[in-house]
Motif scaffolding. Sequence first.
Motif, PDB file in Angstrom:
ATOM      1  N   MET A 178       0.822  -1.209   0.000  1.00  0.00           N
ATOM      2  CA  MET A 178       0.000   0.000   0.000  1.00  0.00           C
ATOM      3  C   MET A 178       0.851   1.251   0.000  1.00  0.00           C
ATOM      4  N   ALA A 179       2.022   1.211   0.642  1.00  0.00           N
ATOM      5  CA  ALA A 179       2.873   2.397   0.681  1.00  0.00           C
ATOM      6  C   ALA A 179       3.288   2.820  -0.718  1.00  0.00           C
ATOM      7  N   SER A 180       3.634   1.855  -1.572  1.00  0.00           N
ATOM      8  CA  SER A 180       4.046   2.204  -2.927  1.00  0.00           C
ATOM      9  C   SER A 180       2.896   2.816  -3.699  1.00  0.00           C
ATOM     10  N   GLN A 181       1.663   2.316  -3.463  1.00  0.00           N
ATOM     11  CA  GLN A 181       0.499   2.891  -4.135  1.00  0.00           C
ATOM     12  C   GLN A 181       0.285   4.334  -3.700  1.00  0.00           C
ATOM     13  N   LYS A 182       0.481   4.608  -2.414  1.00  0.00           N
ATOM     14  CA  LYS A 182       0.287   5.969  -1.923  1.00  0.00           C
ATOM     15  C   LYS A 182       1.219   6.942  -2.625  1.00  0.00           C
ATOM     16  N   HIS A 183       2.475   6.514  -2.833  1.00  0.00           N
ATOM     17  CA  HIS A 183       3.429   7.408  -3.460  1.00  0.00           C
ATOM     18  C   HIS A 183       3.101   7.661  -4.913  1.00  0.00           C
ATOM     19  N   GLN A 184       2.262   6.835  -5.509  1.00  0.00           N
ATOM     20  CA  GLN A 184       1.860   7.048  -6.893  1.00  0.00           C
ATOM     21  C   GLN A 184       0.698   8.037  -6.991  1.00  0.00           C
ATOM     22  N   LEU A 185       0.060   8.329  -5.881  1.00  0.00           N
ATOM     23  CA  LEU A 185      -1.071   9.240  -5.907  1.00  0.00           C
ATOM     24  C   LEU A 185      -0.598  10.682  -6.095  1.00  0.00           C
ATOM     25  N   HIS A 186      -1.357  11.431  -6.876  1.00  0.00           N
ATOM     26  CA  HIS A 186      -1.051  12.835  -7.098  1.00  0.00           C
ATOM     27  C   HIS A 186      -2.344  13.627  -6.948  1.00  0.00           C
ATOM     28  N   PHE A 187      -2.402  14.460  -5.913  1.00  0.00           N
ATOM     29  CA  PHE A 187      -3.564  15.309  -5.668  1.00  0.00           C
ATOM     30  C   PHE A 187      -3.269  16.717  -6.167  1.00  0.00           C
ATOM     31  N   VAL A 188      -4.237  17.335  -6.805  1.00  0.00           N
ATOM     32  CA  VAL A 188      -4.138  18.744  -7.174  1.00  0.00           C
ATOM     33  C   VAL A 188      -5.102  19.527  -6.299  1.00  0.00           C
ATOM     34  N   LEU A 189      -4.597  20.561  -5.622  1.00  0.00           N
ATOM     35  CA  LEU A 189      -5.399  21.390  -4.725  1.00  0.00           C
ATOM     36  C   LEU A 189      -5.596  22.768  -5.343  1.00  0.00           C
ATOM     37  N   VAL A 190      -6.839  23.261  -5.279  1.00  0.00           N
ATOM     38  CA  VAL A 190      -7.168  24.565  -5.866  1.00  0.00           C
ATOM     39  C   VAL A 190      -7.853  25.413  -4.791  1.00  0.00           C
ATOM     40  N   PRO A 191      -7.094  26.268  -4.091  1.00  0.00           N
ATOM     41  CA  PRO A 191      -7.689  27.107  -3.047  1.00  0.00           C
ATOM     42  C   PRO A 191      -8.328  28.364  -3.620  1.00  0.00           C
ATOM     43  N   LEU A 192      -9.303  28.903  -2.897  1.00  0.00           N
ATOM     44  CA  LEU A 192      -9.804  30.238  -3.201  1.00  0.00           C
ATOM     45  C   LEU A 192      -8.744  31.246  -2.782  1.00  0.00           C
ATOM     46  N   MET A 193      -8.625  32.338  -3.536  1.00  0.00           N
ATOM     47  CA  MET A 193      -7.571  33.326  -3.263  1.00  0.00           C
ATOM     48  C   MET A 193      -7.980  34.251  -2.114  1.00  0.00           C
ATOM     49  N   SER A 194      -8.094  33.695  -0.941  1.00  0.00           N
ATOM     50  CA  SER A 194      -8.429  34.437   0.266  1.00  0.00           C
ATOM     51  C   SER A 194      -7.667  33.786   1.418  1.00  0.00           C
ATOM     52  N   PRO A 195      -6.982  34.562   2.280  1.00  0.00           N
ATOM     53  CA  PRO A 195      -6.098  33.971   3.295  1.00  0.00           C
ATOM     54  C   PRO A 195      -6.743  32.895   4.152  1.00  0.00           C
ATOM     55  N   GLY A 196      -7.992  33.111   4.559  1.00  0.00           N
ATOM     56  CA  GLY A 196      -8.664  32.117   5.387  1.00  0.00           C
ATOM     57  C   GLY A 196      -8.986  30.834   4.648  1.00  0.00           C
ATOM     58  N   HIS A 197      -8.794  30.840   3.327  1.00  0.00           N
ATOM     59  CA  HIS A 197      -9.052  29.663   2.510  1.00  0.00           C
ATOM     60  C   HIS A 197      -7.757  29.024   2.022  1.00  0.00           C
ATOM     61  N   PHE A 198      -6.798  29.844   1.516  1.00  0.00           N
ATOM     62  CA  PHE A 198      -5.615  29.218   0.933  1.00  0.00           C
ATOM     63  C   PHE A 198      -4.583  28.794   1.976  1.00  0.00           C
ATOM     64  N   ILE A 199      -4.508  29.466   3.133  1.00  0.00           N
ATOM     65  CA  ILE A 199      -3.533  29.044   4.140  1.00  0.00           C
ATOM     66  C   ILE A 199      -3.884  27.665   4.718  1.00  0.00           C
ATOM     67  N   PRO A 200      -5.138  27.415   5.131  1.00  0.00           N
ATOM     68  CA  PRO A 200      -5.466  26.055   5.585  1.00  0.00           C
ATOM     69  C   PRO A 200      -5.271  24.998   4.499  1.00  0.00           C
ATOM     70  N   MET A 201      -5.525  25.362   3.232  1.00  0.00           N
ATOM     71  CA  MET A 201      -5.362  24.355   2.191  1.00  0.00           C
ATOM     72  C   MET A 201      -3.892  24.010   1.966  1.00  0.00           C
ATOM     73  N   ILE A 202      -3.011  24.987   2.088  1.00  0.00           N
ATOM     74  CA  ILE A 202      -1.580  24.693   1.981  1.00  0.00           C
ATOM     75  C   ILE A 202      -1.117  23.861   3.173  1.00  0.00           C
ATOM     76  N   ASP A 203      -1.660  24.150   4.357  1.00  0.00           N
ATOM     77  CA  ASP A 203      -1.369  23.297   5.518  1.00  0.00           C
ATOM     78  C   ASP A 203      -1.852  21.870   5.279  1.00  0.00           C
ATOM     79  N   MET A 204      -3.024  21.738   4.651  1.00  0.00           N
ATOM     80  CA  MET A 204      -3.540  20.411   4.331  1.00  0.00           C
ATOM     81  C   MET A 204      -2.639  19.709   3.324  1.00  0.00           C
TER      82      MET A 204
END
Length: 416
Positions: A1-27
């Motif tokens: 399962m570890a090797s499968q996890k490393h193959q995963l690629h998530f794309v994150l698209v935050p709203l351009m507002s500090p209360g939205h993009f800072i938590p998403m970058i932390d995530m």
Amino acid sequence: MASQKHQLHFVLVPLMSPGHFIPMIDMAKLLEQHGVTVTVVTNPVIVSRFHPTINRAIESGLALWLLPIRFPSVEAGRLEGCKTVDTLTSPHLLINFFYAVGMLQQPFEQLFEALEPFSCCIIADKHIGWVGDTGRKFQIPRIIFDGMSCLTLLCSHNLCISKFHDNISESEPFELPDLPDRIELTKAQLSILFTLGTPEWKAFQERVRAAEVESYGVVINSFEELEPRYAEQFRKVKGDKVWCIGPVSLYPGSVVYACLGSISGLSLRELIGIGLGLEASQHPFVWVIRDGSEAEKIEKWVKEDGFEERTKGRGLVIQGWAPQVLEIGVSIGVQVVGHLITEENCGELVEIDVIREVGGKVMGEGIDRGEKEKGKRTRGDGKEGNGSRGSSYLNMRLLIEDLIKQVNHKDSTPRF
């Protein structure tokens, strides 16, 4: 399962507002720690702000990337110099801002198609409705990120379904429908997203709502122990595809925290009232003042009035943004929703004595000890089985495992 996890690629698209993009970058950082490659697509202003942090992460071996995409300020009209929500100078520009966000779909899809490895999902802010179309186009799950709570999402969902608030007056109390607890509000206390009646706002809200309904699931910056019944009920609404992974940001403890986020603004008169109320509370506090036209004025008042000296060692004033994650919130009794951005003609002021009194409540005077214990359980270190971060750690694993199944299913589907 570890090797499968490393193959995963998530794309994150935050709203351009500090209360939205800072938590998403932390995530994004948390996801990478679970072995997922993560790309955050956002505008160059935000990319430049976080480059030092992300570069350090990359140097340490983390697969975490920031990808800039030009924000069409000029094309959206009257947005020159405004590339994030907190830089807007008028509430009337908010619809222009979201119009500009809507124009990002085509350039985003061009970037997305060229990514290596190909992404298995998109996690986007709930206010970016077009990502649902993109997910269908590329046949990958689109997941909503919400920085608030299961309670908020459940209330919004139930109101959208029932439309109960449409047929009552501004001041008439009504019970929010289908909740585990009895909660009464008036129409005037609802979010402006429910009360703004312009055709442009209605069209925007309809698109956001449609994208939310069609989404694969929801990632929430909350934790199970904080709101177990609301998490359970909202999970039923979304067919179990709800993952509470918060709090994603660290936070100060044992202080009164005063902040209205990066969109809502107050006049100088209102800000001074809050400051004097915090001073009168005699409790340690963190007071966050958003950037904007009033920031320089209140900074001048803080120094010239002697507020800074009188609260030295007890109070911290931050200009800009700080994460909204302390353990307990208390109402200050406001009966109507405030203005977005900053407007001098404020509708309702909160008295200094009220702020002083709720400061005491937030610090534990009259707060049930069990509720304070719930707050303490947010202080885990992200390891499995450690307080609420144990449940959030588990939910992060469940999210990743769910998407591994989706990837495996897609790979095993015959292609003709």
